[in-house]
Write an enzyme that holds these catalytic residues in place. Sequence first.
Site, PDB file in Angstrom:
ATOM      1  N   PHE A 181      17.823 -26.068  -7.158  1.00 45.95           N
ATOM      2  CA  PHE A 181      17.492 -26.050  -5.797  1.00 45.95           C
ATOM      3  C   PHE A 181      16.225 -25.362  -5.520  1.00 45.95           C
ATOM      4  CE2 PHE A 181      19.179 -21.952  -6.132  1.00 45.95           C
ATOM      5  CZ  PHE A 181      18.985 -21.108  -4.973  1.00 45.95           C
ATOM      6  N   LYS A 182      15.667 -24.393  -6.227  1.00 46.54           N
ATOM      7  CA  LYS A 182      14.482 -23.819  -6.112  1.00 46.54           C
ATOM      8  C   LYS A 182      13.211 -24.813  -6.007  1.00 46.54           C
ATOM      9  CE  LYS A 182      16.721 -19.815  -6.564  1.00 46.54           C
ATOM     10  NZ  LYS A 182      16.588 -18.873  -7.581  1.00 46.54           N
ATOM     11  N   ASP A 183      13.363 -25.974  -6.439  1.00 46.36           N
ATOM     12  CA  ASP A 183      12.415 -27.115  -6.397  1.00 46.36           C
ATOM     13  C   ASP A 183      11.813 -27.056  -4.881  1.00 46.36           C
ATOM     14  OD1 ASP A 183      11.860 -27.306  -9.041  1.00 46.36           O
ATOM     15  OD2 ASP A 183      13.514 -28.951  -9.087  1.00 46.36           O
ATOM     16  N   THR A 208      14.291 -19.618 -10.552  1.00 44.94           N
ATOM     17  CA  THR A 208      13.364 -19.462  -9.718  1.00 44.94           C
ATOM     18  C   THR A 208      11.846 -19.613 -10.511  1.00 44.94           C
ATOM     19  OG1 THR A 208      14.361 -18.037  -8.027  1.00 44.94           O
ATOM     20  CG2 THR A 208      11.899 -18.044  -8.369  1.00 44.94           C
ATOM     21  N   ALA A 215       9.828 -23.927  -3.634  1.00 56.32           N
ATOM     22  CA  ALA A 215       8.671 -23.610  -4.592  1.00 56.32           C
ATOM     23  C   ALA A 215       7.571 -24.722  -4.401  1.00 56.32           C
ATOM     24  CB  ALA A 215       8.966 -23.619  -6.111  1.00 56.32           C
TER      25      ALA A 215
END
Length: 431
Positions: free
Chosen positions: A106-108, A139, A111
Site C-alpha cells: 500500500f505504500k506505493d 515503506t 510514495a
Amino acid sequence: MLYHSTNDSSHRVPLKEAILRSLPPDNGLYMPDTLPTLGPDFWKIWRDLSFQEIGYAVAEAFFGEDVPEEALSEIVDSTLEFDAPLVALAPDDQILELFHGPTLAFKDFGARFMARLMAHLTEDEDRMLTVLVATSGDTGGAVASAFHNVPGTRVIILYPKGKVSGLQEKQLTALGGNISALEIDGTFDDCQRLVKSAFLDRELSEDLNLTSANSINLSRLVPQSFYYIHSARQIEAEPVFVIPSGNFGNLTAGLLAHQLGLPVKKFVAATNINDVVPAYLKSGDYQPRPSAATISNAMDVGAPSNFARMKALFGDSWDAMRGMIEGYAFTDEQTRDAVRGVKRLYDYNIDPHGAVGWLAAKAWRDEHPGDTTITLETAHPSKFLDVMEQEIGEGVVEIPERLAILADKEKVALSMPADEAIFREHLISQA
C-alpha cells in the site's frame, strides 16, 4: 494554505517547507491550518466517480491552493496507474487489496504521489535533495521504487537488521543508482529516531537539503485517503474500516477521508503485540515502549509517530478518539491460525498483516452483527513467503515477476549501530 506543528500552532509554514522539511523544529508533525472538506456537490456524485476523479478531488482540497490544476492532475493520474480492488470473502467481509502497485504494498500510493509532488516543488532548483526514510518493511521498497533514478535526488533507507523479510530486504538494497541502504543494529523505532534526529539538527537538515519519505511527511498520507473513498463507494452499507496498524499513518489517512466527509461507522486499529494504541484506547494511558519482533514485521512499532496527528484530529480528547476508533491486538499464533483459516474458508491467500486485520474484523462483526467491514490488505503475501509456506504449503503463493527477479540480485547495505553521532557523520560524508 499554511501548515502548523502539532506541538506549537503558532509555528506555521507554507506547503513547500512542510513537505520538503518534513518535520517541524519542535519535533511535532505538520497539519493543515484548516482541515478541508468536500462539499455536497462531490458527495452527490461520489459513487459514480473514477478512482482518478476521487483522487484529484481529494488532492485539490488539500493542495489546490499551492499546486496548479494541470500539475496536480498529472501527479494524481501517474500515481493511480494501478487499482485497489475490493474483494468480497462474504457480503459483510470485504478485503481491500492495496498491493497491486510496483512494490506490492500500500505504500506505493503515498510514495509515488510524494515523489511527484516533491519533483514539482523543486523543479526550479539545482540542489540535490536527500530523502531519508526509516522502514519496518514496505515503506523503504516503495520509496526506493518511486525515487529510483529520479534526477536531483538521492535516497538513504534505514532498516532494522534481521527484522524484514528476505524479499523486502532485496527491494531496499538491490536497486543501486541513487538508492542506498543502512542496516541498523536495532529496531524500527531506532531507525525512526535516527531519521528524526537528523531533521531536528536544523543546520544539518538545511546543509544537506534533507526531506523525509516516512508518514511523518503529510504528502504520504493524503493519497492514502483516496482508496478509503474509492472502496466505500462500492458498497451500500456505511463501512467499518479495519486497518492493520504500526506507525498509524494508514489509519490517519482514513481519518482525513472521514474529515473530508466520507461516511464511516467506525475505524478499527488492528495490531500485533505492539499494542500501545489499543491499550491507550482502553485505558487513556499512552505508554510507548520498545517494539517486539513479530511475523507481521511492518507493524512492529512501539512509538507510532502518527499518534500525534490522531490526537490533534480529536482535539486531544481520549473520549472522542475511542468513540471513533476501536483497538484489537493479536499474537503471532493467532495470526498464523488466521492465515490458515482464511485459506481454508475462502481459498484466499492473506498475508500476516492482513490476517491481523481479518481477525479484528471478525471480532468486530461478532460483537456487531450486521456491520460490513472493509479490511485493508496492505501487502502481497509473497513478500512473506517463509510464513505463508509454513502455514499453507510450498508453492501455493505465486511470486509476481517484479518481486521474483530480485531474488538473485546482490544485497548492498552498510551496517551501522543505532548511534545518532555516527549516523550524522555518515550523512556529512555523503554530502
